[in-house]
Scaffold this motif. Structure first.
Motif, short mmCIF file in Angstrom:
data_model
loop_
_atom_site.label_atom_id
_atom_site.label_comp_id
_atom_site.label_asym_id
_atom_site.label_seq_id
_atom_site.Cartn_x
_atom_site.Cartn_y
_atom_site.Cartn_z
N PHE A 192 -8.72 -14.81 0.77
CA PHE A 192 -8.04 -14.18 -0.36
C PHE A 192 -8.89 -13.08 -0.99
O PHE A 192 -8.42 -11.96 -1.23
CB PHE A 192 -7.68 -15.22 -1.41
N CYS A 193 -10.17 -13.39 -1.25
CA CYS A 193 -11.01 -12.44 -1.97
C CYS A 193 -11.38 -11.21 -1.16
O CYS A 193 -11.94 -10.25 -1.70
CB CYS A 193 -12.26 -13.13 -2.49
N GLU A 194 -11.09 -11.20 0.11
CA GLU A 194 -11.37 -10.04 0.96
C GLU A 194 -10.11 -9.17 1.15
O GLU A 194 -10.22 -8.01 1.55
CB GLU A 194 -11.86 -10.48 2.35
N VAL A 195 -8.95 -9.76 0.91
CA VAL A 195 -7.70 -9.05 1.18
C VAL A 195 -7.04 -8.55 -0.10
O VAL A 195 -6.51 -7.44 -0.16
CB VAL A 195 -6.71 -9.97 1.94
N GLN A 196 -7.10 -9.38 -1.17
CA GLN A 196 -6.40 -9.01 -2.40
C GLN A 196 -7.07 -7.79 -3.03
O GLN A 196 -8.27 -7.60 -2.88
CB GLN A 196 -6.40 -10.18 -3.39
N ASP A 197 -6.30 -7.02 -3.73
CA ASP A 197 -6.80 -5.81 -4.40
C ASP A 197 -7.57 -4.93 -3.42
O ASP A 197 -8.54 -4.26 -3.82
CB ASP A 197 -7.69 -6.21 -5.59
N ASN A 198 -7.17 -4.95 -2.18
CA ASN A 198 -7.85 -4.19 -1.15
C ASN A 198 -6.82 -3.69 -0.13
O ASN A 198 -5.70 -4.19 -0.06
CB ASN A 198 -8.87 -5.09 -0.43
N PHE A 199 -7.21 -2.69 0.64
CA PHE A 199 -6.35 -2.16 1.68
C PHE A 199 -7.23 -1.55 2.75
O PHE A 199 -8.23 -0.90 2.42
CB PHE A 199 -5.40 -1.10 1.11
N ARG A 200 -6.86 -1.77 4.00
CA ARG A 200 -7.69 -1.22 5.07
C ARG A 200 -6.87 -0.99 6.35
O ARG A 200 -5.85 -1.64 6.56
CB ARG A 200 -8.86 -2.15 5.38
N ALA A 201 -7.36 -0.10 7.16
CA ALA A 201 -6.82 0.10 8.51
C ALA A 201 -7.62 -0.78 9.46
O ALA A 201 -8.71 -1.25 9.12
CB ALA A 201 -6.96 1.56 8.91
N LEU A 203 -1.95 -5.05 4.55
CA LEU A 203 -1.49 -5.03 3.17
C LEU A 203 -1.83 -6.32 2.44
O LEU A 203 -1.74 -7.39 3.03
CB LEU A 203 0.04 -4.89 3.13
N PRO A 204 -2.14 -6.24 1.15
CA PRO A 204 -2.34 -7.46 0.37
C PRO A 204 -1.01 -8.07 -0.08
O PRO A 204 -0.76 -8.22 -1.27
CB PRO A 204 -3.19 -6.97 -0.81
N ILE A 205 -0.17 -8.38 0.88
CA ILE A 205 1.08 -9.11 0.63
C ILE A 205 1.18 -10.16 1.72
O ILE A 205 0.47 -10.09 2.73
CB ILE A 205 2.33 -8.19 0.62
N HIS A 229 -2.36 -1.22 9.52
CA HIS A 229 -3.13 -1.45 8.29
C HIS A 229 -2.79 -2.85 7.75
O HIS A 229 -1.70 -3.36 8.00
CB HIS A 229 -2.76 -0.42 7.22
#
Lengths: 354, 354, 354, 354
Positions: free
Chosen positions: C198-207, C240-242, C238
């Protein structure tokens, strides 16, 4: 020791709030005026309770008044909508106050392009020549001597820093560039609307303003300067369910046979020779792709590069913090330059991860 | 000028990462050793790419070696699990290095309570007397003279700061206190597990460890000290789908007829007389309820108070950043105190909102 | 009345869970076997507490055993990793059980392409000819007669439905197509890893997987079929934090002078003539851009179209629910077709918004 | 076969949207009228694009008109604010239409309590006696014969189902109950406001309406009915950064020496004897604590129980989907009962996890 007095017009929006965060810790600038039409009369601690009992808490919000701003401040940040900013800027400049305008009013050199994309005639065309486009790595020297800086848009900041070395070295065809950008919701501002409610944005993702986003001509203008030719850019913005951060994925047709290593080296060298001493553009190690959190709360622009031999395209992933690098942090860096201070003074050193 | 060399054992977890963020900007402390069993040999910039090209990027991660740490560092932060920390601490103290232990190993004065709640016998009972509980507002003087500081748990930090004035002034019955806490997921650590995957935490909320969370005896111990009587606390933690932040809602049976205004005044006065000069505990204006974001990235503990006449309870809402105030920031404040520096040196001034 | 018995190999992952959700409400199919190596012996209600006291709760998880599956089931869904699925499929087909394989093992017609992108030799090449690519709108008739259906990848589902009408009508140049896709984190699976915490994906975005994602050859194969020519596709995924949802933004060079209205009409007509009676592909009204939530929990694929005269490109925004349409729902639709049932039987009618 | 025509007043809010989702799949009810003052004239598919091309898409939104509603519908759902609903209900009842009111207007039996907590005099006091409190497990028989059902508040639904067995069996002291509830943001409605913007809610957590939330008297009323005595309840609501879901943590002073196993058995038996045949209240296995996602999109209320011998309290964790069980799903269940249909007709079987 006396710090340099500065003012902020439009404190209640997200860019205003971000400037407060940064100025609260600035060793040489003192925020002496904050204005907001709707919140005038309250203290900053009352309208922004997270600033309760900080050094800025007791500052009283006033209604914007250029006379008062000019007497109190050496430089004023304008964090108000386009259309509103241009008159304030003109007025303040007349009163010998330096201005960093965070709106779009002075970004486009051509007033016709402005009226076409913003549905508004520019009322201070003569100032357009005087305004400097506030991207420090490209215009650092001009900014240092400017009275009026047009702070770049958030998307253009992420895109132009990513493309500048490639265009400078003619690695790619400027006529076949495609930009797919994704922004956190702070970019949509703090005005209440159904579309930006939590329950409409969270667990959701969408594109918007397809084929007609106002940052398009701004990017085309600066790509034109960098490449020496007029271009049409494909640009699509999207809304991410995060607070801060922009990630732009950029696809450009290769004109070079340079290897991936060579392209990385050209990028690193380009920014090593930047006119500003701060090293905010970071070329990430090959194989490490930038994530929006890598730059959270800072001025960094992280770039990831891939020479894709299969499709003959240069792929660039660029991330910035849209509020800090894409708006208020860059505005503060510009103010630092205009006032003869170190460009990174008062700006955070390490990103907030996690 | 030479900065004071410090070390960090356990750099790859979230508390280690947060210490890096803070130390990267500290004017008087220099991080000279970072250790991690799994990442030894790499640079900090390689394992934490958001630190790429910062001042800490080139620091090479080593395997933990107390001999080397003792030679290189004046003070070492232990950011490793309980059980592991106690031996490292004992070893480092023997070698005359000061230690701030972020684990639970030295928080409980009573070794039997420790073995009962942690299912582990304490191997360094003699050090328990020497250890100081690192809550600066309560033990500021003792911390300044300590060689070993037991950095408080995140939940206890939020709860004890909220209750101290009420217990000191006997406003509430210490035997009828109930704490309902909610923590962001950084509190669960960085070790991979199904339960902390993004898709298990986001858009979800749950309670955990009901009736048996290990921070319970820690809070009971300190409430006992503050109230002079042994207590049984009802404590329920919950997992929030956010990164940072703890909010504790505290319900205590009133023993006083003091008005809400009087209670607010007593709280403000209590912290105005704190032994540390930093003013991190902020009593919010009545009617303004603390939100986790109000303290993001900082040492603040924001308190909201309500004397609920209907139910004869004092309601307290307390928020901290669990990683900064609840762990690494507090550890750094303790280190500052132990080394004779200003307690808030190197700690952020303004929260990151939004 | 007797329902048709079906089995599910791999119940503990997200696609397995999604199939359980759908089958719990299916009027004609009965889930009689669920397997998981790690969870064998427990009931479904124990390993998935959200199914506690539902009709599926008491079903006992078994270790995968093709003999037992063949005796108990008419059709089996394989929700296990590629490489594992191919042997199970071969074995089940030999025992006259129909198979819907959710892995990648039978999607690529060319075994060499498979070994090149998956680093694995295909062990059942003879079955590749027999396998039908399970995209109902394109292969509805073939699916109805198939014993082995290769359920499409999530990204290809979103992209091929978006491109099929344009390629069929030669509106765009198949050699200049660029796909920028964004997926929710359920697409990354349920196996614990630091990168999907969770703490690596939420409030984050990456390719991720730039230039080398394994869905690339799958899309190139089907675009080849639709256009009659071999193509190289630029594809960037990419994270997404969803939880659920894929949005693909597709840029294709226009070969036509058709107006936006004409293109909309061609798309609507194309899907009105689809071999499946279900109307899952929805062409949104011009100006309404698809959002991932519009299709949450359903089989819909929503398309937004723009003929961008400025850049001479067709822009397509395509959204699906990656778990339902992109995996388990499509698998169920394929099973319905293979078993002679209505294609949309047991599939949700209305998306869950909000 | 003709379905029963029903209407919905207030389609543009979240509870209206949720009713559309459920009614789109209902086999016996047909939604024939949807009203909204602001959206009248458009189709449902236009204002809710996720319903594009579904069976409800072409339904035209009208302005609310009780004459027209009464002619077209047998039953009407009121999804409008309190204060507005009471007049519409009175009018529709006069015209012999059954009403399920999702607002608070008919929940409190005592008009003085209503005016005290809602700052509004009740204009239809005579209807209060006639109204049935729509909690099916407690009032199933009365609902079946009612013309006017007051659909319970979301928080009270989660709390009363959790407490009913304990109060019925006198396991706890009704005078010492404390409720700490956390709700997803859909509970705050769809009206634009700064406080519910994405950037104010995400990565944040806060309490609100401390000591004065309007659901307090509603819970006190029904706890009074269940326990036979007047009570004062401590109730604190909080805002979660999730869409759907309420989790209530309930602390009640034990009056019994019953073991945890006995309490679990009493709870299971209590709901086994509920007047409604649907089994929506699920007592989770000891050690499994309910999570909000376990009930997403459904009518389930999951309960976790702990007899805490240390603190002599019964701890109950209760979760519901605030939009489905806490509003529109429960409204539909009530409508089913009022119209002689199976209570769970048209309601989802399996939760959407993940």
């Amino acid at each position: 020791m006396q710090r340099i007095p500065v003012g902020l017009v439009g404190v209640a929006g997200y860019t205003g709030m971000e400037l407060c965060r940064l100025l609260a810790a600035h060793p040489e600038l003192e925020l002496v005026r904050v204005t907001s039409r709707t919140e005038a009369g309250k203290t900053l601690g009352q309208i922004l309770p997270h600033l309760h009992e900080t050094g800025l808490a007791e500052l009283v919000v006033t209604a914007p008044d250029t006379q008062d701003l000019a007497q109190a401040c050496k430089l004023v940040f304008l964090a108000v909508p386009h259309g509103t900013a241009m008159d304030l800027a003109a007025d303040l400049l007349r009163k010998n106050v330096r201005v960093v305008d965070l709106s779009a009013d002075f970004r486009l050199r051509d007033p016709e392009t402005y009226s076409q994309w913003y549905n508004l005639d520019h009322r201070h065309v003569s100032l357009l020549e005087q305004a400097v486009y506030g991207l420090p790595e490209l215009y650092g020297k001009e900014i240092a001597g400017a009275n009026l800086v047009a702070n770049p848009g958030c998307y253009p900041t992420s895109v132009l820093l990513a493309l500048a070395p490639a265009l400078h070295h003619e690695l790619v065809n400027p006529e076949d560039i495609l930009v797919d950008s994704k922004s956190g919701a702070t970019g949509a501002g703090r005005k209440p609307s159904t579309a930006t409610l939590f329950c409409e944005v969270q667990d959701n993702f969408r594109a918007y303003s397809l084929g007609r986003h106002r940052h398009t001509p701004e990017m085309e203008q600066e790509i034109g300067v960098l490449s020496g030719q007029q271009v049409q850019l494909s640009f699509t913005p999207h809304l991410l369910p995060i607070g801060r951060g922009i990630l732009s994925t950029i696809y450009a047709r290769l004109k070079t046979t340079a290897s991936s290593e060579e392209v990385h080296a050209l990028y690193r060298d380009y920014y090593a020779q930047s006119p500003v001493s701060a090293r905010w553009v970071r070329i990430q190690t090959p194989g490490v792709w930038p994530e929006t959190r890598f730059v959270r709360g800072t001025m960094y622009c992280d770039l990831g590069l891939l020479v894709d031999q299969r499709t003959k395209r240069l792929l660039i992933v660029s991330v910035i913090d849209n509020l800090c690098r894409g708006a208020s942090g860059q505005a503060l860096a510009n103010a630092n330059l205009m006032l003869g201070l170190a460009p990174d003074m008062g700006l955070p050193v390490a990103p907030m991860v996690p």
